[in-house]
Write an enzyme that holds these catalytic residues in place. Structure first.
Site, short mmCIF file in Angstrom:
data_model
loop_
_atom_site.label_atom_id
_atom_site.label_comp_id
_atom_site.label_asym_id
_atom_site.label_seq_id
_atom_site.Cartn_x
_atom_site.Cartn_y
_atom_site.Cartn_z
N HIS A 1 3.89 -11.72 3.04
CA HIS A 1 3.75 -10.59 4.21
C HIS A 1 4.73 -10.66 5.43
O HIS A 1 5.69 -11.82 5.93
CB HIS A 1 2.09 -11.20 4.76
CG HIS A 1 1.73 -9.49 4.56
ND1 HIS A 1 2.29 -9.16 6.47
CD2 HIS A 1 0.91 -9.04 4.85
CE1 HIS A 1 0.98 -8.20 6.27
NE2 HIS A 1 0.54 -7.75 6.08
N GLY A 2 4.70 -9.37 5.80
CA GLY A 2 5.98 -8.87 6.64
C GLY A 2 5.20 -10.03 8.08
O GLY A 2 3.86 -10.21 8.42
N TYR B 1 -8.22 2.08 6.41
CA TYR B 1 -7.12 1.72 7.35
C TYR B 1 -5.47 2.32 8.08
O TYR B 1 -5.39 2.42 8.86
CB TYR B 1 -7.42 0.91 6.94
CG TYR B 1 -6.60 -0.50 6.43
CD1 TYR B 1 -4.97 -0.45 7.36
CD2 TYR B 1 -5.08 0.21 5.24
CE1 TYR B 1 -3.77 -0.94 7.14
CE2 TYR B 1 -4.24 -0.10 4.55
CZ TYR B 1 -3.18 -0.62 5.39
OH TYR B 1 -1.64 -0.81 4.91
N LYS B 2 -5.52 3.24 6.77
CA LYS B 2 -4.50 3.36 6.58
C LYS B 2 -4.09 5.53 7.31
O LYS B 2 -5.22 6.22 7.20
CB LYS B 2 -3.08 3.76 5.95
CG LYS B 2 -2.02 2.95 6.79
CD LYS B 2 -0.85 1.92 5.84
CE LYS B 2 0.15 1.71 6.24
NZ LYS B 2 1.46 1.47 4.97
N ASP C 1 -24.78 30.17 19.54
CA ASP C 1 -24.93 29.80 18.40
C ASP C 1 -24.95 30.57 17.39
O ASP C 1 -25.89 30.46 16.75
CB ASP C 1 -24.86 28.70 18.31
CG ASP C 1 -24.53 28.71 16.40
OD1 ASP C 1 -23.70 29.16 16.11
OD2 ASP C 1 -24.74 27.35 16.10
N SER D 1 0.81 -0.61 0.32
CA SER D 1 -0.09 -0.30 0.31
C SER D 1 1.03 1.37 -0.17
O SER D 1 0.33 2.85 -0.53
CB SER D 1 -0.84 0.23 1.29
OG SER D 1 -0.62 -0.08 2.31
N GLN E 1 -4.99 -6.58 11.69
CA GLN E 1 -4.74 -7.16 10.53
C GLN E 1 -5.23 -8.82 10.51
O GLN E 1 -4.79 -9.82 10.23
CB GLN E 1 -3.66 -6.85 9.95
CG GLN E 1 -3.11 -5.77 9.78
CD GLN E 1 -2.50 -5.34 8.38
OE1 GLN E 1 -2.80 -5.94 7.18
NE2 GLN E 1 -0.99 -4.85 8.89
C1 SPV Z 1 -23.27 23.34 13.96
O1 SPV Z 1 -22.69 22.16 14.44
O2 SPV Z 1 -22.72 24.39 14.43
C2 SPV Z 1 -24.49 23.30 12.41
C3 SPV Z 1 -24.81 22.11 12.56
O3 SPV Z 1 -24.33 23.86 12.19
S1 SPV Z 1 -26.77 23.03 13.74
O4 SPV Z 1 -26.69 22.97 14.79
O5 SPV Z 1 -27.23 21.28 13.79
O6 SPV Z 1 -27.35 23.78 12.89
MG MG Z 2 -23.47 25.96 13.08
#
Ligand code: SPV
Ligand code: MG
Length: 433
Positions: free
Chosen positions: A90-91, A44-45, A205, A10, A99
């Site tokens: 494989h190693g 996975y990595k 918010d 990989s 794994q």
């Molecule tokens: C946030 O995570 O601030 C978002 C998503 O805007 S929500 O809170 O659902 O509006």
């Molecule tokens: Mg938001």
């Protein structure tokens, strides 16, 4: 007849250790290399620095390699059954750990036709670890980090994203992994939520936390992680301000900004119509999208338009009309939001949008309709699932509880079992970054 040998690789940085095992494998017979697809590796990595096609060319040109095939899963089953190699090489580093089930499956399939597993000692030479560490640093550089989301969307049908609002939550999103079906599952990207960023600062918010402070949060996360970042840009503010935000985010290495089609004093969407919120006009919001797209310099930065019609009860038709207009204005993705616990309106939107537009990525935030699994979203045509606030919602009650318990007991002994040990913190935060 010459024996055939199958070995899976990989890595995108080939060093002496890899050449040494290729040399040993080639001595056993005709060597076929299985190259893991980008999607299989990303799961996975760390994300591959070099895409599959390039890695394939790289291996094809190594002396001793006769053929290169793609392996699209961590499981060897499909390719072993197709190629029926005499030996799988494989190693010996996969005997224990995640794994182990993959190794077990290989042994069982080989047994069915008399094939053999050959394991060579894995090299723990520190110089190889140093090469790997350097690669990780490259992954965190802005240009590379920014492009990762678009590349991931190109190779994975569903991207899962977890909220981060600080260096430590960023590290949790970066490092948390669970073993699953012989592989490992981890988050693909991080969401820098306005709600969680504001909450961490003890503020509502309502676009009160200014952009400089929001960028500071991104910086804290970026300093210690490598995964791509999706930024919650709230309304994007004035068009004239948004263009600066786009340029800054792009320069920092953020992959996508999501802006919602509201104007005036923004409130969190989960309040819905319980508070006064105003949706922007289609024309105005399209102009903001266009201005943002014109401002960006790279072609891998993405602007996602978030539709608030279902939140504000403006109806499905309005949501679909807006989606089409925003895509036409240049939006690279569409986020559809809902605060209903029943996912039906989200499913209806996805189905109707997908019937007209099969390409534009769809983003959902299943906070209220959280019973829907990622598999279900994927089946219906969703591309990005954001877990927008769960780390914040998990952390604060735990802290409140610990604070109360200490107050009640006049000492800290009783909270010990609820606290991460200092040793675990040290493991999560390495000093030799
Ligand atoms: C946030 O995570 O601030 C978002 C998503 O805007 S929500 O809170 O659902 O509006
Ligand atoms: Mg938001």
């Amino acid at each position: 007849m010459e024996k055939t040998v199958y070995m899976v690789m990989s890595t995108d940085v080939i060093h002496g250790g890899h050449i040494s095992i290729i040399k040993k494998a080639e001595k056993l017979g005709r060597l076929i290399i299985g190259v893991l697809s980008d999607e299989a590796i990303a799961g996975y990595k760390r994300f591959p620095l070099i895409p599959f096609e390039e890695r394939k060319i790289l291996y094809e040109n190594i002396e001793g390699v006769s053929e290169v095939v793609e392996q699209t899963t961590l499981s060897y089953k499909e390719n072993i059954l197709k190629l029926k190699p005499d030996y799988v090489v494989h190693g010996d580093n996969w005997i224990n750990g995640y794994q182990e089930p993959i190794r077990q499956e290989v042994i069982e399939i080989l047994k069915t036709y008399g094939g053999e597993l050959i394991e060579f000692p894995y090299s723990n030479d520190p110089k190889y670890k140093a090469i790997d560490d350097r690669t990780r640093i490259e992954l965190s550089l802005p240009d590379f980090r920014r492009s990762r989301l678009k590349r991931s969307l190109g190779c994975k049908s569903l991207i899962t994203v977890m909220e981060a609002h600080s260096g430590i939550t960023g590290l949790i999103v970066e490092k948390t992994m669970v073993e699953e079906k012989g592989g490992v599952k981890q988050f693909d990207a991080m969401w820098v939520s306005s709600l969680c960023d504001s909450t961490a600062k003890g503020k509502p918010d309502i676009e009160l936390v200014d952009m400089t402070s929001r960028f500071r949060t991104i910086d804290d996360i970026m300093e210690v992680t490598t995964k791509p970042i999706i930024f919650d840009g709230d309304t994007g503010g004035l068009k004239e301000h948004f263009v600066y935000t786009v340029r800054t985010l792009e320069r920092m290495g953020v992959s996508m900004v999501i802006i919602e089609d509201k104007i005036g004093l923004k409130k969190n969407s989960l309040f819905g119509t319980e508070v006064q919120q105003t949706q922007d006009s289609i024309k105005n919001f399209c102009e903001k999208i266009k201005a943002g797209k014109n401002a960006q310099k790279s072609d891998d930065f993405m602007i996602c338009a978030r539709i608030e019609s279902l939140i504000l009860e403006a109806g499905m038709e309005d949501a679909l009309k807006r989606a089409a207009a925003y895509v036409k204005a240049g939006a690279d993705a569409i986020m559809i939001h809902s605060r209903k616990t029943d996912p039906d309106e989200i499913f209806e939107f996805v189905e109707k949008f997908r019937s007209k537009d099969s390409n534009t990525p769809i983003v959902v935030v299943p906070t209220s309709f959280n019973q829907v699994t990622e598999e279900e979203f994927k089946k219906r045509g969703v591309n990005i699932v954001i877990y927008a606030n769960q780390l914040t919602r998990a952390g604060f009650p735990a802290m409140q509880n610990v604070a109360k318990t200490i107050l009640k007991n006049h000492r800290a002994k009783e909270v010990d079992d609820n606290c991460i040990s200092i040793k675990e913190i040290i493991t999560l935060i390495p000093e030799d970054y």
